[in-house]
Motif scaffolding. Structure first.
Motif, PDB file in Angstrom:
ATOM      1  N   ASN A 185      -5.329  14.824  -6.074  1.00 30.52           N
ATOM      2  CA  ASN A 185      -6.080  14.289  -4.943  1.00 30.52           C
ATOM      3  C   ASN A 185      -5.250  13.238  -4.222  1.00 30.52           C
ATOM      4  O   ASN A 185      -4.664  12.348  -4.850  1.00 30.52           O
ATOM      5  CB  ASN A 185      -7.390  13.673  -5.433  1.00 30.52           C
ATOM      6  CG  ASN A 185      -8.352  14.731  -5.948  1.00 30.52           C
ATOM      7  OD1 ASN A 185      -8.141  15.922  -5.745  1.00 30.52           O
ATOM      8  ND2 ASN A 185      -9.410  14.303  -6.606  1.00 30.52           N
ATOM      9  N   MET A 186      -5.216  13.318  -2.884  1.00 27.61           N
ATOM     10  CA  MET A 186      -4.413  12.370  -2.125  1.00 27.61           C
ATOM     11  C   MET A 186      -4.938  12.282  -0.700  1.00 27.61           C
ATOM     12  O   MET A 186      -5.664  13.163  -0.218  1.00 27.61           O
ATOM     13  CB  MET A 186      -2.939  12.795  -2.099  1.00 27.61           C
ATOM     14  CG  MET A 186      -2.696  14.111  -1.372  1.00 27.61           C
ATOM     15  SD  MET A 186      -0.984  14.386  -0.936  1.00 27.61           S
ATOM     16  CE  MET A 186      -0.773  13.173   0.333  1.00 27.61           C
ATOM     17  N   THR A 187      -4.580  11.161  -0.045  1.00 31.54           N
ATOM     18  CA  THR A 187      -4.854  10.957   1.372  1.00 31.54           C
ATOM     19  C   THR A 187      -3.552  10.503   2.012  1.00 31.54           C
ATOM     20  O   THR A 187      -2.956   9.513   1.593  1.00 31.54           O
ATOM     21  CB  THR A 187      -5.942   9.891   1.591  1.00 31.54           C
ATOM     22  OG1 THR A 187      -7.131  10.294   0.918  1.00 31.54           O
ATOM     23  CG2 THR A 187      -6.231   9.713   3.068  1.00 31.54           C
ATOM     24  N   HIS A 188      -3.093  11.234   3.030  1.00 31.53           N
ATOM     25  CA  HIS A 188      -1.803  10.936   3.669  1.00 31.53           C
ATOM     26  C   HIS A 188      -2.028  10.501   5.109  1.00 31.53           C
ATOM     27  O   HIS A 188      -2.767  11.151   5.843  1.00 31.53           O
ATOM     28  CB  HIS A 188      -0.911  12.176   3.633  1.00 31.53           C
ATOM     29  CG  HIS A 188       0.393  11.965   4.339  1.00 31.53           C
ATOM     30  ND1 HIS A 188       1.463  11.355   3.730  1.00 31.53           N
ATOM     31  CD2 HIS A 188       0.785  12.263   5.610  1.00 31.53           C
ATOM     32  CE1 HIS A 188       2.462  11.304   4.583  1.00 31.53           C
ATOM     33  NE2 HIS A 188       2.076  11.845   5.735  1.00 31.53           N
ATOM     34  N   PRO A 189      -1.381   9.419   5.558  1.00 29.76           N
ATOM     35  CA  PRO A 189      -0.565   8.513   4.739  1.00 29.76           C
ATOM     36  C   PRO A 189      -1.401   7.562   3.882  1.00 29.76           C
ATOM     37  O   PRO A 189      -0.974   7.116   2.839  1.00 29.76           O
ATOM     38  CB  PRO A 189       0.269   7.759   5.755  1.00 29.76           C
ATOM     39  CG  PRO A 189      -0.416   7.924   7.057  1.00 29.76           C
ATOM     40  CD  PRO A 189      -1.291   9.121   6.998  1.00 29.76           C
ATOM     41  N   SER A 190      -2.638   7.241   4.306  1.00 30.95           N
ATOM     42  CA  SER A 190      -3.533   6.406   3.504  1.00 30.95           C
ATOM     43  C   SER A 190      -4.923   6.480   4.129  1.00 30.95           C
ATOM     44  O   SER A 190      -5.091   6.890   5.290  1.00 30.95           O
ATOM     45  CB  SER A 190      -3.038   4.952   3.474  1.00 30.95           C
ATOM     46  OG  SER A 190      -3.306   4.308   4.706  1.00 30.95           O
ATOM     47  N   PRO A 191      -5.968   6.054   3.390  1.00 32.26           N
ATOM     48  CA  PRO A 191      -7.322   6.058   3.979  1.00 32.26           C
ATOM     49  C   PRO A 191      -7.458   5.114   5.161  1.00 32.26           C
ATOM     50  O   PRO A 191      -8.410   5.229   5.934  1.00 32.26           O
ATOM     51  CB  PRO A 191      -8.214   5.605   2.802  1.00 32.26           C
ATOM     52  CG  PRO A 191      -7.427   5.904   1.574  1.00 32.26           C
ATOM     53  CD  PRO A 191      -6.001   5.719   1.956  1.00 32.26           C
TER      54      PRO A 191
END
Length: 1105
Positions: A292-298
């Motif tokens: 699980n990831m969010t790119h570049p950030s939340p």
């Protein structure tokens, strides 16, 4: 009875000082301003605290807003900062129960929204890192330092904007300041509407609409249009289930401005998705599934969110990609499949996707709101007393009057009106509070402290006044509680229990509980508090890799494993240590068997290499008892020593009949063993052949009768053959261990002594002279003199002493003066003996004429050629130049026979070079100004031809500035002097080969008394003293300086014979005469001679002895 009169609550005690005398003050009760709240629903009026019932309706004052302040500068230069303006409810303030002002007290909008080079997360991380060097006091008087990173995912909303950072590695969050910079992105408590932006403003997480205005409610439609109705775009949806095995295949290219992108892969067990932007991957891309990831950030706009959903057995169930858009550039979505289509449909991806794209006629639609210029007036620059109000034009939307960027107004702003003054009521004393410090705990309840002081504004200054003037009823709290929220709960697992398997893979139970930190300890809470986290399994796979004896028979009874505990592949082999049992050492009577372990594959029971198993868990071999039934009586024996150690011998055995019990054997009658044949009483032993070895047969007597000598030994290689020791070839023995044939021996310790010869005749027939004698070191058994080193344990007798003859005599002149070769030009007088001989410089380069018959000559020309061919026997040539020059020699030709020991040698006082082969073409440069060439030739026609030239010495010279070089055959010299105390001065005399040097002291002018008599003397020393060795070779080391210090304290004259390496030291006023044994001499002066010019004078001459 006296009663305490309570202080009126609407008066404050104030201390007023005399401007001319501040040593005392007058205390006065000053009334508070009318309308100040003095109690619940009570206000001050003319110094009294009155209630609402006592007031008339005309006294009630309702609050009214002041003018809006100027817009603040944009808080950021890029990435979306915030600009805002405020107003206060002080025009007038509500009093006597009046109502508060209605409406917001702040208006704000986003500004400078062009993207930065770095992400929004980097901007927050930079602010956290600025506090790395600010200590955190978790305990009193104990400073701790941490590396701080953003607490994204741990804190949200207003809490996140209060400068909340996480300690890297320690995983706790703390407020590192009052608030983040306005415009820092934050995570709102609930998902924001599409197109909205959550940013920090004055320590709170505020929501800005798609128009950039705070709390405007403006959102984007599915097409990405701010305030649109969704009619300007088209929905695109499709599915995909193809792809190539073992490679990434692009199945979807998303164009710029695409919005509401949603992609799902329902078959992620053997496939997974990847995303590329430009030439790089931002999701997966290395052949394995991403987490699980969010790119570049939340925190960043238009971020990509990837979620991997798992089954209850922790297997991949669904992949999900979400991109709200609008996209700034094209993005490619790829799929990777582990197996090809030939493996069936279950290996295919099951992807469905949808997204919106703008219609062509909508691509050019301009949604930028049109603006107009509006005049605003700021509130009074002060909250009390005199101030100013400013006027400015801002750009607002035509329909809503909301503030927008200035470029939305097409015309330039009108001229700005001048400032106006404003007058508010005088400023009363008030409490001023500072910023709260960091919270003492990140969760679970902590405290933070802020400074509180009483101040009063006087014109433009804010002055601190006594706390009594502000009253005690409304004192702000200096300490407040913080971070009262419970610390997040987490799953806690115990250590796994015993493995269920007898051998190989199994499962182990463990206890899983939900815990939460409280008062520094983990407290178990209800599992619902951990519902947001994935609960770990209460069973974990385990492997018993050391199997017991007989495990193969129970291998089919292994417990079934849960699906979640199975290995990733059922084909993964499990290797275990399986016991291997030897046969019992006895068939009866308590034998032993050996047990060791080998590595096997658990399922097939086949043996494999040991490196497949864990070497650290391998058990050590051990023994076990076996076959306990007693054995019948049997013949037993005790064998004696073998007759030889090798080569075959015999040994006797004592035979007896015995029964073996648990602890010992019991001897019985021989008749009980009659059923068994009786063994032989004599057996062969040590039948292996003997190795060859070295043997010392005889040793000769010591070579000397005393002290250390040598003895010769006879050593041979021997070997036992057919029971007999025989000499064999030496090749059969190891040469490396052969004993030495020559060994040292010591019969007795010798005694050594000095042997003194009679004194010689006095050196002069009359007056003062010197006489010498020979002193030799003798051993106890050797009639010839030996090295003086053996006698150095006792003082050596003197070898030279003064003498005095009474008879009269006349002057004597030196005899046998040998003239030197070509020292001066013909017809000219020789140079002064105290000067260095120099030769005129030639102006044209000429080929030197070979000099024949140069043997025995001293050459002082600047350059020349010397031919030593056809010279039989030993020939020596000397070359001399001034002290500041060196001599370069090149051998033009040469033929010498090394086998007959024909050589040519070069010596320059400091180095010795000897050659016999490959001479032609060789070159050398001396380190001094003098060179001695010596050739030994036996074969007719052999010899060398060499040329020489002189050149300036560019390196560190071995001589001092006060040294003198003499080449003349006769002359007089005096002691050279110097002002330096770090070195001595010398006179160097060089004669032709085979010529000796005689020196006669003529005058010693130093005065010797009781003060310097011990340090001024003449002494003759045979040998080569330490100081002479150092000065001879010019070793630049610590020892050289030590010798300089020792020698320099003596006022003496040292004459050094360079041929025999002997040094004579003369001390005192007695005149002396000295003869060299070679053709080189050094006269070295020490002590007072270096500073008293003319204190020593001597005559020298070249003579034949």
């Amino acid at each position: 009875m006296l009663f305490h009169q309570p202080r009126p609550t609407c008066r404050a005690l104030s201390c007023h000082t005399n401007p001319d005398d501040d040593s005392s003050c007058k205390r006065l009760l000053v009334p508070l301003l009318d309308g100040t709240e003095c109690a619940p629903n009570q206000w001050c009026l003319r110094g009294r605290c009155v209630s609402l019932d006592e007031l008339s309706s005309s006294v009630v004052v309702h609050g009214s807003w002041s003018s809006w302040s100027e817009l603040t500068p944009c808080s950021r230069t890029c990435g979306g900062g915030v600009t805002h303006r405020t107003r206060k409810c002080n025009n007038p303030r509500p009093a006597f129960g009046g109502g508060d002002c209605e409406g917001p007290d702040i208006k704000a909008g986003l500004c400078h929204q062009q993207p930065c080079e770095r992400t929004q997360l980097d901007f927050m991380a930079e602010q956290c890192s600025h506090t790395d060097y600010h200590p955190l006091y978790l305990q009193p008087n104990t400073a701790s330092f941490y590396t701080w990173i953003p607490a994204v995912g741990f804190a949200k909303g207003d809490e996140q904007c209060r400068y909340m950072c996480q300690s890297e590695g320690d995983n706790f969050i703390v407020s590192r300041g009052s608030q983040f910079v306005d415009g820092t992105r934050c995570e709102s408590d609930s998902p924001p509407p599409f197109g909205s932006t959550a940013a920090c403003l004055r320590g709170k997480c505020q929501l800005f609409g798609c128009d950039g205005v705070m709390n405007s409610g403006k959102v984007r439609d599915v097409c990405g249009m701010c305030g649109g109705d969704g009619s300007s775009c088209t929905l695109t949806s499709d599915s995909y289930n193809a792809g190539q095995a073992r490679e990434y295949t692009t199945f979807l290219s998303l164009p710029a401005n695409a919005t509401q992108i949603h992609i799902i892969n329902m078959a992620p067990l053997f496939t997974h998705m990847a995303v590329t932007v430009g030439d790089g991957y931002i999701l997966s891309g290395r052949g394995s599934m991403a987490l699980n990831m969010t790119h570049p950030s939340p925190l960043d706009d238009n971020h990509l969110e990837y979620r991997l959903h798992l089954t209850p057995d922790l297997l991949p169930e669904m992949e999900e990609l979400l991109l709200p858009g609008p996209l700034q550039e094209e993005i490619n979505v790829q799929v990777y499949r582990k197996y090809g289509k030939e493996y069936g449909d279950k290996t295919n991806p099951d992807i469905s996707y949808q997204f919106y794209t703008l219609n062509r006629e909508s691509d050019s639609t301009d949604n930028t709101p049109k603006g107009k210029w509006a005049l605003i007036t700021t509130s009074c620059s002060v909250s009390c007393g005199p101030g100013v109000q400013k006027h400015a034009y801002i750009c607002v939307t035509e329909d809503t009057n909301n503030h927008v960027e200035e470029h939305n107004c097409e015309t330039p702003p009108p001229p700005t009106p001048p400032h106006t003054t404003c007058q508010l009521s005088p400023c009363p004393p008030r409490w001023e509070t500072g910023m709260f410090g960091p919270c003492s705990a990140s969760c679970g309840g902590g405290k933070r402290v802020r400074p509180v002081r009483c101040v009063q504004k006087h014109r433009a200054d804010v002055l601190k006044v006594p706390d009594s003037e502000c009253g005690t009823d409304d004192v702000p709290n200096a300490v407040e509680e913080c971070n009262l929220q419970h610390c997040p709960a987490r799953w806690h697992v115990s250590e796994p229990g015993e493995c269920s398997a007898v051998c190989g893979p199994g499962e182990a139970k463990r206890v899983v509980t939900c815990v939460r930190p409280e008062d520094g300890q983990d407290v178990e809470v209800d599992q619902s508090f951990c519902s947001k986290e994935i609960k770990p399994s209460d069973s974990v796979p385990c492997v018993v890799d050391v199997c017991p004896i007989g495990w193969e028979s129970t291998g089919g009874d292994q417990p079934a494993l849960k699906s979640g505990l199975l290995p990733r592949s059922t084909q993964t082999p499990v290797y275990v240590w399986s016991p291997v049992i030897s046969q019992c050492s006895k068939t009866c009577g308590n034998g032993t068997l050996q047990v060791w372990f080998s590595c096997v594959e658990h399922q097939t029971r086949l043996g494999v290499s040991d490196f497949n198993c864990d070497a650290s868990s391998k058990p050590s071999p051990y023994s076990e008892a076996c076959n306990p039934p007693p054995c019948p009586p049997m013949w037993r024996s005790k064998q004696g020593v073998c007759s030889v150690t090798c080569g075959g011998g015999v040994a006797n055995r004592v035979l007896y009949c015995a029964v073996e019990t648990e602890e010992e054997e019991v001897v019985v009658e021989d008749s009980e063993c009659s059923d068994f044949p009786k063994p032989a009483a004599v057996v062969s032993c040590n039948t292996h052949s003997c190795p060859a070895r070295w043997k010392v047969f005889t040793t000769s007597p010591c070579s000397v009768s005393c002290d250390l000598g040598v003895a010769q030994r006879t050593v041979a290689c021997v070997q036992f053959l057919l029971g007999k020791e025989s000499v064999v070839p030496e090749e059969n023995c190891h040469a490396a261990v052969k004993p030495a044939t020559t060994v040292p021996c010591l019969v007795q310790v010798c005694t050594f002594r000095w042997e003194v010869k009679p004194w010689s005749q006095c050196s002069v027939p009359c007056g003062y002279g010197i006489q010498s004698r020979a002193v030799s070191c003798m051993g106890p058994s050797n009639p010839e003199p030996i090295s003086p080193l053996f006698c150095m344990h006792m003082p050596k007798p003197i070898t030279i002493q003064g003498c005095y003859m009474m008879d009269s005599c006349g002057n004597t002149s030196p005899t046998s003066v040998v003239p030197t070769a070509d020292l001066t030009e013909k017809g000219k007088l020789p140079p002064s003996p105290t000067e260095t001989i120099t030769t005129p410089q030639t102006t044209a380069a000429t080929t030197p004429t070979p000099r024949r018959s140069a043997c025995g000559q001293l050459l002082v020309e600047e350059s020349g050629m010397v031919d030593l061919r056809n010279v039989s026997g030993r020939c020596t040539v000397s070359i001399g130049r001034p002290l500041d020059e060196v001599i370069h020699v090149k051998v033009e030709s040469g033929s010498l026979n090394c086998r007959t020991k024909e050589t040519v040698a070069f010596f320059d006082r400091l180095a010795f070079v000897k050659k016999c082969e490959q001479i032609a073409g060789s070159e050398l440069t001396t380190r001094t100004n003098f060179l001695l060439v010596r050739q030994s030739s036996l074969t007719p026609g052999s010899g060398v031809v060499f040329t020489y030239t002189s050149q300036k010495n560019t390196k560190k010279s071995h001589h001092q500035d006060c040294d003198i070089q003499l080449f003349s055959p006769i002359g007089v010299f005096e002691n050279p002097t110097t002002s330096s105390t770090n070195h001595t001065c010398r006179v160097l005399i060089n004669a032709p080969p085979a010529v000796k040097i005689r020196i006669q002291a003529l005058h010693i002018g130093l005065v010797f008394n009781s003060t310097n008599s011990q340090s001024t003397f003449i002494m003759v020393r045979v040998g080569f003293p330490t100081c002479a060795v150092v000065l001879m070779y010019h070793i630049h080391s610590r020892r050289e300086h030590e010798c300089d210090n020792v020698c320099s304290v003596l006022s003496s004259v040292q004459i050094r014979d360079m041929d025999m390496l002997k040094t004579n030291v003369f001390k005192g006023q007695q005149l002396f005469q000295w003869h060299s044994s070679g053709n080189m001499a050094e006269i070295e002066f020490h002590g007072d001679y270096l500073h008293s010019k003319g204190s020593f004078r001597a005559e020298y001459s070249f003579v034949h002895l």
